[in-house]
Enzyme design. Structure first.
Site, short mmCIF file in Angstrom:
data_model
loop_
_atom_site.label_atom_id
_atom_site.label_comp_id
_atom_site.label_asym_id
_atom_site.label_seq_id
_atom_site.Cartn_x
_atom_site.Cartn_y
_atom_site.Cartn_z
N GLY A 196 0.82 -1.22 0.00
CA GLY A 196 0.00 0.00 0.00
C GLY A 196 0.85 1.27 0.00
CG MET A 225 0.39 5.25 4.94
SD MET A 225 1.63 6.54 5.19
CE MET A 225 2.22 6.14 6.82
CB VAL A 259 -0.03 5.98 16.22
CG1 VAL A 259 0.37 7.43 16.02
CG2 VAL A 259 0.73 5.37 17.39
CG HIS A 274 -7.14 12.95 4.24
ND1 HIS A 274 -7.74 13.59 5.30
CD2 HIS A 274 -6.05 12.32 4.77
CE1 HIS A 274 -7.05 13.36 6.42
NE2 HIS A 274 -6.02 12.59 6.11
CE LYS A 302 -8.64 9.36 5.81
NZ LYS A 302 -7.96 8.15 6.30
#
Ligand SMILES: NC(=O)C1=CN([C@@H]2O[C@H](COP(=O)(O)OP(=O)(O)OC[C@H]3O[C@@H](n4cnc5c(N)ncnc54)[C@H](OP(=O)(O)O)[C@@H]3O)[C@@H](O)[C@H]2O)C=CC1
Ligand SMILES: O=C(O)C1=N[C@H](C(=O)O)C[C@H](O)C1
Length: 252
Positions: A14, A16, A106, A136, A140
């Site tokens: 992905g 990230m 987080v 964003h 997303k």
């Protein structure tokens, strides 16, 4: 010299996950031992000897990933969104049977975003009105962002502790959604726009003045120092940690 921390990355293909894979490979003191993509076998994480798993997958699977990994004695650093008080509670429960294992969930690893949230909690009790706008990239899948939820929850707690009532709002008729989502009484608005990465504005208002706290992540590199910090610290912090704040001595 001490042994490197052995790290697995879930969601490795992905946006990230792939950035985390490169970061772990380039960071002294960390060793990449496993990469999992959708359909991968979670058992491979413990089998590869991973001490810490970093999860950037999708809201639908992240809780189950964490519970399985905790059961296998693997510490977890989680950036995936979609967590609720109930899902966090279930992870707390399963950590009881895994003494010594740490999980850090987080909502935002960018230092500036964590500071912006801390500043917002500080400011909240001094203003009559408070609203959150998150902006964003359009790929997303969830709205509002985990960061915006976390920000709004913090503002709501600070307002309640200060004895503030609801923010003024005379709206008597509105199209569905026009006033955004209600997160513990704080309105949260989500913008999706090609070209953006991750941005947030917290707006505070009093008669005759406005305070705006804004944070911009222009690149996913902004999240990496926070991810590395959490990986290094979670191994010595058993139980559940929510947010990066405790690792930065910023309180909860
Ligand atoms: N905390 C923070 O600082 C940040 C958090 N995020 C959050 O991280 C999450 C991921 O974001 P992003 O990288 O942009 O999303 P992507 O859609 O780019 O990446 C998610 C990846 O996870 C894969 N995946 C799905 N299910 C599994 C599974 N069971 N095991 C392993 N991999 C799986 C997906 O594969 P496939 O596409 O094949 O389904 C995809 O490759 C989101 O919830 C986002 O909000 C993002 C940025 C910063
Ligand atoms: O999906 C993203 O991109 C991001 N997700 C997280 C969130 O929902 O808060 C963190 C950051 O905003 C980027």
């Amino acid at each position: 010299m001490s042994e490197p921390i052995r790290v697995a990355v879930l969601g490795a293909a992905g946006r990230m996950g792939s950035t985390v894979v490169r970061t772990v490979q380039e960071t002294e003191g960390l060793e990449l031992v496993a990469q999992l993509e959708a359909g991968g076998d979670l058992a491979a994480v413990a089998a590869a000897g991973a001490q810490v798993a970093v999860d950037f997958t999708v809201p639908a699977v992240t809780e189950q990933n964490v519970r399985t990994l905790v059961g296998a004695g693997v510490h977890c650093v989680v950036g995936t969104t979609g967590w609720t008080e109930e899902s966090l509670g279930r992870v707390r429960d399963c950590l009881v049977d895994a003494p010594g294992v740490g999980v850090a969930v987080v909502p935002n690893f960018a230092l500036g975003a964590v500071l912006a949230m801390a500043f917002a909690r500080q400011a909240a009790r001094w203003f009559e009105s408070a609203e959150v706008v998150e902006l964003h990239h359009p790929d997303k899948v969830d709205a509002p962002s985990g960061t915006a939820r976390h920000t709004a929850e913090g503002i709501a707690r600070a307002r309640a502790a200060a004895g503030l009532g609801p923010a003024p709002d005379a709206t008597a008729q509105a199209l569905d959604g026009a006033r955004g989502a209600d997160v513990d009484g704080v309105r949260v608005h989500a913008v999706r726009l090609r070209g953006l990465v991750a941005h947030e504005e917290v707006l505070f208002g009093n008669v005759g003045e406005q305070l705006t706290i804004r944070h911009d992540s222009f690149d996913r590199a902004s999240f990496m120092p926070g991810v590395v910090l959490a990986v290094r610290r979670v191994v010595d912090r058993p139980g559940l940690t929510v947010g990066l704040e405790p690792f930065l001595d910023l309180g909860a």
